[in-house]
Design an enzyme around this catalytic site. Sequence first.
Site, short mmCIF file in Angstrom:
data_model
loop_
_atom_site.label_atom_id
_atom_site.label_comp_id
_atom_site.label_asym_id
_atom_site.label_seq_id
_atom_site.Cartn_x
_atom_site.Cartn_y
_atom_site.Cartn_z
N ASN A 1 -18.62 -61.60 23.17
CA ASN A 1 -19.56 -60.81 22.65
C ASN A 1 -21.17 -61.24 23.16
O ASN A 1 -21.71 -62.12 22.78
CB ASN A 1 -19.51 -60.50 21.15
CG ASN A 1 -20.75 -59.50 20.61
OD1 ASN A 1 -21.44 -58.95 21.48
ND2 ASN A 1 -20.79 -59.99 19.27
N TRP A 2 -21.65 -60.59 24.20
CA TRP A 2 -23.15 -60.98 24.80
C TRP A 2 -23.99 -60.70 23.65
O TRP A 2 -25.34 -60.81 24.15
CB TRP A 2 -23.07 -60.44 26.23
CG TRP A 2 -22.26 -61.12 27.19
CD1 TRP A 2 -21.29 -62.24 26.82
CD2 TRP A 2 -22.44 -60.95 28.53
NE1 TRP A 2 -20.84 -62.79 27.95
CE2 TRP A 2 -21.18 -62.21 29.04
CE3 TRP A 2 -22.60 -60.18 29.30
CZ2 TRP A 2 -20.93 -62.04 30.20
CZ3 TRP A 2 -22.43 -60.30 30.84
CH2 TRP A 2 -21.41 -61.33 31.14
N LYS A 3 -23.76 -59.67 22.88
CA LYS A 3 -25.02 -59.02 21.99
C LYS A 3 -26.08 -58.47 23.02
O LYS A 3 -25.79 -58.18 23.93
CB LYS A 3 -25.38 -60.12 21.04
CG LYS A 3 -24.32 -61.08 20.25
CD LYS A 3 -24.75 -61.70 19.07
CE LYS A 3 -23.83 -62.63 18.54
NZ LYS A 3 -23.97 -63.23 17.39
N HIS B 1 -19.70 -54.79 13.55
CA HIS B 1 -19.88 -56.43 13.58
C HIS B 1 -21.00 -56.54 12.45
O HIS B 1 -21.86 -55.57 12.18
CB HIS B 1 -20.74 -56.78 14.91
CG HIS B 1 -21.05 -58.10 15.01
ND1 HIS B 1 -21.95 -58.50 14.70
CD2 HIS B 1 -20.48 -59.02 15.90
CE1 HIS B 1 -22.03 -60.19 14.98
NE2 HIS B 1 -21.04 -60.35 15.78
N GLU C 1 -23.74 -57.90 12.31
CA GLU C 1 -25.33 -57.60 12.66
C GLU C 1 -25.69 -56.17 12.49
O GLU C 1 -26.60 -55.83 12.10
CB GLU C 1 -25.64 -58.09 13.91
CG GLU C 1 -25.81 -59.84 13.94
CD GLU C 1 -25.30 -60.52 15.29
OE1 GLU C 1 -25.28 -59.90 16.10
OE2 GLU C 1 -24.98 -61.75 15.11
N GLU D 1 -14.72 -62.61 10.85
CA GLU D 1 -15.88 -63.55 11.07
C GLU D 1 -16.77 -63.54 10.03
O GLU D 1 -17.65 -62.95 9.56
CB GLU D 1 -16.95 -62.44 12.09
CG GLU D 1 -16.38 -62.32 13.67
CD GLU D 1 -17.43 -61.83 14.56
OE1 GLU D 1 -17.22 -62.67 15.58
OE2 GLU D 1 -18.14 -61.08 14.40
N GLY E 1 -23.49 -67.73 14.84
CA GLY E 1 -24.53 -68.19 15.31
C GLY E 1 -25.10 -69.31 14.68
O GLY E 1 -26.46 -69.70 14.98
N SER F 1 -19.33 -69.27 15.78
CA SER F 1 -19.37 -70.67 16.55
C SER F 1 -18.18 -71.19 17.06
O SER F 1 -18.07 -72.22 17.14
CB SER F 1 -20.09 -71.64 15.62
OG SER F 1 -21.19 -71.02 14.93
N GLY G 1 -19.56 -65.54 20.58
CA GLY G 1 -20.83 -64.89 20.76
C GLY G 1 -21.47 -66.18 21.99
O GLY G 1 -21.53 -65.92 23.19
N GLY G 2 -22.04 -67.08 21.28
CA GLY G 2 -23.15 -67.94 22.11
C GLY G 2 -22.52 -68.77 23.08
O GLY G 2 -22.80 -68.52 24.55
#
Length: 256
Positions: free
Chosen positions: A9-11, A96, A98, A168, A174, A214, A235-236
Amino acid sequence: MRKLLVAGNWKMNAGPTEAKVLADEMAEIWKGKQFSHEALICPPYVSLPFVVKSFRDSFFKTGAQNVYTEDNGAYTGEISTSMLKELTCDYVILGHSERREYFQETDEFIAQKVSKSLSDSIRPILCVGEKLDERKADKQKEVVEKQLNTVLNQVDEKHADDFVVAYEPVWAIGTGETASPEQAQEMHAFIRSLIADSWSSDAAEKVRILYGGSMKPANAEELLSQKDVDGGLIGGASLKADSFSEIMSIAEQIGK
Ligand code: PEP
């Protein structure tokens, strides 16, 4: 037998230029190599066509990070499942944390998007998970049950093969902090039991449940080895070709 899904997920990172470089790098690392599971990248909308192109001759799949419930019309700023299909996208991330937090998405609205995606043959990855205060109050199962059941009540179990859940824990997204393998396994088994209760045990065995929060090369093996962990939503660590590829290699070694 469930195939592992390693999803990035590159957000809101990697515009077209950067996305193309990153996707090309990933495709190059895996060129001529076999991957027995599924690898997926979900870039921002504007970068999707470039990433689709970079992955044209590879096994990497692409997905979006959101989609709307209507086919077309006066919905400024939204995009439809048919637009994603036209780009040859296979997946969409929905619900998600966010989006729940910053865009006030409700369980009901998310359920409508999941339904719409499934009926239009885009596989949804439904994100569920508790916040830190909810975990501290030992309410994690209650929270996840409500998020998940709202969707399960509106979707037919015939979609089990195409329906993906990502657990999640919000406190792990993150933050560098991950759920322990035991915490992840416990929640994944619980999610599978909820699916069995709402749908059937056959259907529950088909649904893939990813862990997100993470995940990185250093902790991927212990998380992915858990019985009910069927992949990761990353993500990251998906913003670096080498770390994402390393997680893919770990998935490949684990087999399952
Ligand atoms: C995510 O965005 O879904 C996620 C899990 O992010 P990170 O891996 O950076 O925690």
